[in-house]
Design a protein around this motif. Structure first.
Motif, mmCIF file in Angstrom:
data_model
loop_
_atom_site.group_PDB
_atom_site.id
_atom_site.type_symbol
_atom_site.label_atom_id
_atom_site.label_comp_id
_atom_site.label_asym_id
_atom_site.label_seq_id
_atom_site.Cartn_x
_atom_site.Cartn_y
_atom_site.Cartn_z
ATOM 1 N N GLN A 23 0.835 -1.191 0.000
ATOM 2 C CA GLN A 23 0.000 0.000 0.000
ATOM 3 C C GLN A 23 0.880 1.254 0.000
ATOM 4 O O GLN A 23 1.909 1.291 0.659
ATOM 5 C CB GLN A 23 -0.882 -0.018 1.260
ATOM 6 C CG GLN A 23 -1.899 1.055 1.346
ATOM 7 C CD GLN A 23 -3.045 0.842 0.381
ATOM 8 O OE1 GLN A 23 -3.419 -0.276 0.085
ATOM 9 N NE2 GLN A 23 -3.594 1.915 -0.113
ATOM 10 N N TYR A 24 0.475 2.291 -0.729
ATOM 11 C CA TYR A 24 1.203 3.561 -0.730
ATOM 12 C C TYR A 24 1.105 4.196 0.661
ATOM 13 O O TYR A 24 0.028 4.267 1.250
ATOM 14 C CB TYR A 24 0.626 4.529 -1.775
ATOM 15 C CG TYR A 24 1.195 5.908 -1.618
ATOM 16 C CD1 TYR A 24 2.486 6.180 -2.037
ATOM 17 C CD2 TYR A 24 0.476 6.909 -0.981
ATOM 18 C CE1 TYR A 24 3.042 7.429 -1.844
ATOM 19 C CE2 TYR A 24 1.027 8.149 -0.781
ATOM 20 C CZ TYR A 24 2.310 8.411 -1.212
ATOM 21 O OH TYR A 24 2.854 9.640 -1.008
ATOM 22 N N ASP A 26 2.582 7.706 2.737
ATOM 23 C CA ASP A 26 3.351 8.949 2.666
ATOM 24 C C ASP A 26 4.038 9.211 3.998
ATOM 25 O O ASP A 26 4.119 8.334 4.861
ATOM 26 C CB ASP A 26 2.467 10.128 2.227
ATOM 27 C CG ASP A 26 1.405 10.498 3.248
ATOM 28 O OD1 ASP A 26 1.387 9.935 4.364
ATOM 29 O OD2 ASP A 26 0.574 11.361 2.929
ATOM 30 N N ASP A 94 -3.437 -0.100 -4.664
ATOM 31 C CA ASP A 94 -2.669 0.087 -3.429
ATOM 32 C C ASP A 94 -2.577 1.553 -3.027
ATOM 33 O O ASP A 94 -1.610 1.977 -2.401
ATOM 34 C CB ASP A 94 -1.259 -0.512 -3.561
ATOM 35 C CG ASP A 94 -1.274 -2.002 -3.836
ATOM 36 O OD1 ASP A 94 -2.235 -2.672 -3.418
ATOM 37 O OD2 ASP A 94 -0.332 -2.490 -4.475
ATOM 38 N N HIS A 96 -2.340 4.163 -5.011
ATOM 39 C CA HIS A 96 -1.642 5.017 -5.968
ATOM 40 C C HIS A 96 -2.660 5.706 -6.874
ATOM 41 O O HIS A 96 -3.815 5.295 -6.962
ATOM 42 C CB HIS A 96 -0.666 4.190 -6.809
ATOM 43 C CG HIS A 96 0.470 3.653 -5.999
ATOM 44 N ND1 HIS A 96 0.404 2.441 -5.350
ATOM 45 C CD2 HIS A 96 1.672 4.172 -5.713
ATOM 46 C CE1 HIS A 96 1.536 2.232 -4.714
ATOM 47 N NE2 HIS A 96 2.322 3.272 -4.907
ATOM 48 N N LYS A 106 3.410 4.350 -11.193
ATOM 49 C CA LYS A 106 2.968 4.399 -9.802
ATOM 50 C C LYS A 106 3.365 5.747 -9.236
ATOM 51 O O LYS A 106 4.556 6.046 -9.129
ATOM 52 C CB LYS A 106 3.678 3.319 -8.990
ATOM 53 C CG LYS A 106 2.982 2.016 -8.873
ATOM 54 C CD LYS A 106 3.817 1.117 -7.983
ATOM 55 C CE LYS A 106 2.990 0.081 -7.311
ATOM 56 N NZ LYS A 106 3.791 -0.782 -6.459
ATOM 57 N N PRO A 108 1.998 8.897 -6.165
ATOM 58 C CA PRO A 108 1.136 9.073 -4.994
ATOM 59 C C PRO A 108 -0.273 9.513 -5.393
ATOM 60 O O PRO A 108 -0.514 9.946 -6.517
ATOM 61 C CB PRO A 108 1.825 10.185 -4.199
ATOM 62 C CG PRO A 108 3.197 10.276 -4.741
ATOM 63 C CD PRO A 108 3.142 9.793 -6.146
ATOM 64 N N ASP A 155 8.216 1.176 -5.287
ATOM 65 C CA ASP A 155 7.452 1.800 -4.218
ATOM 66 C C ASP A 155 7.554 3.307 -4.315
ATOM 67 O O ASP A 155 8.642 3.857 -4.273
ATOM 68 C CB ASP A 155 7.991 1.309 -2.875
ATOM 69 C CG ASP A 155 7.137 1.705 -1.707
ATOM 70 O OD1 ASP A 155 6.035 2.254 -1.924
ATOM 71 O OD2 ASP A 155 7.569 1.461 -0.573
ATOM 72 N N ALA A 156 6.417 3.981 -4.447
ATOM 73 C CA ALA A 156 6.389 5.441 -4.467
ATOM 74 C C ALA A 156 6.208 5.987 -3.055
ATOM 75 O O ALA A 156 6.126 7.197 -2.867
ATOM 76 C CB ALA A 156 5.238 5.920 -5.354
ATOM 77 N N SER A 157 6.135 5.116 -2.061
ATOM 78 C CA SER A 157 5.876 5.551 -0.694
ATOM 79 C C SER A 157 6.900 6.560 -0.219
ATOM 80 O O SER A 157 8.074 6.487 -0.564
ATOM 81 C CB SER A 157 5.844 4.357 0.257
ATOM 82 O OG SER A 157 4.721 3.566 -0.011
#
Length: 172
Positions: A23-24, A26, A94, A96, A106, A108, A155-157
Motif C-alpha cells: 500500500q502507498y 506517505d 494500493d 496510488h 505508480k 502518490p 514503491d512510491a511511498s
C-alpha cells in the motif's frame, strides 16, 4: 473430485486482488495519508466534473493493518467494518493515483481527489489529473487494470503528494 478442487483453486485465485506491491504510504506513516477509507462510503458523491467532498480524517486510536500498511479510522465502527472486508474498502492500486496507473506508472494519490466507481474507491494525484481521469473513467479503469499487473513492485511511498498537506491522524 479433482475437478472440484481445481475449480475451487481457480475461483479463489480470481477472487484475490492483484497486488503490485505494498500500500502507498506517505510521510504520515499511514495508508491514504491517515484518512478513513470506510468513511468515503458515507459521503455523498458529487457529479463528474465537480470536486468531491473532503475525505474524513482517521484517528491513531482506531487502526488496522492491511497490505503492509496501517489504516486509520474515525471510529471503532469504521475500523471494524474495514477489518471485516479490507479489500472492499481499500483504494484500488494500493492507494496510488488511478490515472497514473492507467498511464503505466505508480505515483502518490491525494485522498481528497476520490471517486467510487462500481463500488471501488479510486484516488488521483492532482485536480488536473482528475480532469483527465473523468474524461473517460471506464476507459481509464480498463487501461489501469491492464497495466496494474505489469507494473513493477517499485514503491512510491514517502513521496510528497503535490498540493496536499495532511497532519498525521488525530490522537483520538
Amino acid at each position: 473430485m479433482k475437478r472440484f478442487a481445481l475449480a475451487a483453486v481457480a475461483a479463489f485465485a480470481l477472487a484475490v486482488p492483484a497486488f503490485a506491491g505494498d500500500q502507498y504510504i506517505d510521510e504520515t506513516g499511514f495508508a491514504v495519508s491517515g484518512y478513513d477509507v470506510v468513511a468515503y462510503r458515507s459521503l455523498t458523491p458529487n457529479a463528474v466534473g465537480t470536486p468531491q467532498p473532503l475525505a474524513v480524517p482517521g484517528s491513531s486510536e482506531y487502526t488496522a493493518e492491511y497490505n503492509g500498511a496501517t489504516f486509520a479510522f474515525a471510529s471503532a465502527e469504521n475500523r471494524d467494518l474495514f477489518k471485516s472486508n479490507p479489500a472492499h474498502y481499500a483504494p484500488q492500486y494500493d492507494g496510488h493515483c488511478a490515472y497514473g496507473v492507467s498511464r503505466g506508472g505508480k505515483v502518490p494519490a491525494n485522498p481528497h481527489l476520490w471517486r467510487i466507481v462500481d463500488d471501488k474507491l479510486y484516488l488521483n494525484i492532482t485536480k488536473n489529473v482528475v480532469t483527465f481521469w473523468e474524461e473517460d473513467i471506464p476507459g481509464n479503469i480498463n487501461l489501469a487494470e491492464d497495466n496494474w499487473v505489469g507494473i513493477e513492485a517499485n514503491d512510491a511511498s514517502g513521496n510528497t503528494i503535490p498540493n496536499f498537506t495532511s497532519p498525521a491522524p488525530s490522537k483520538g
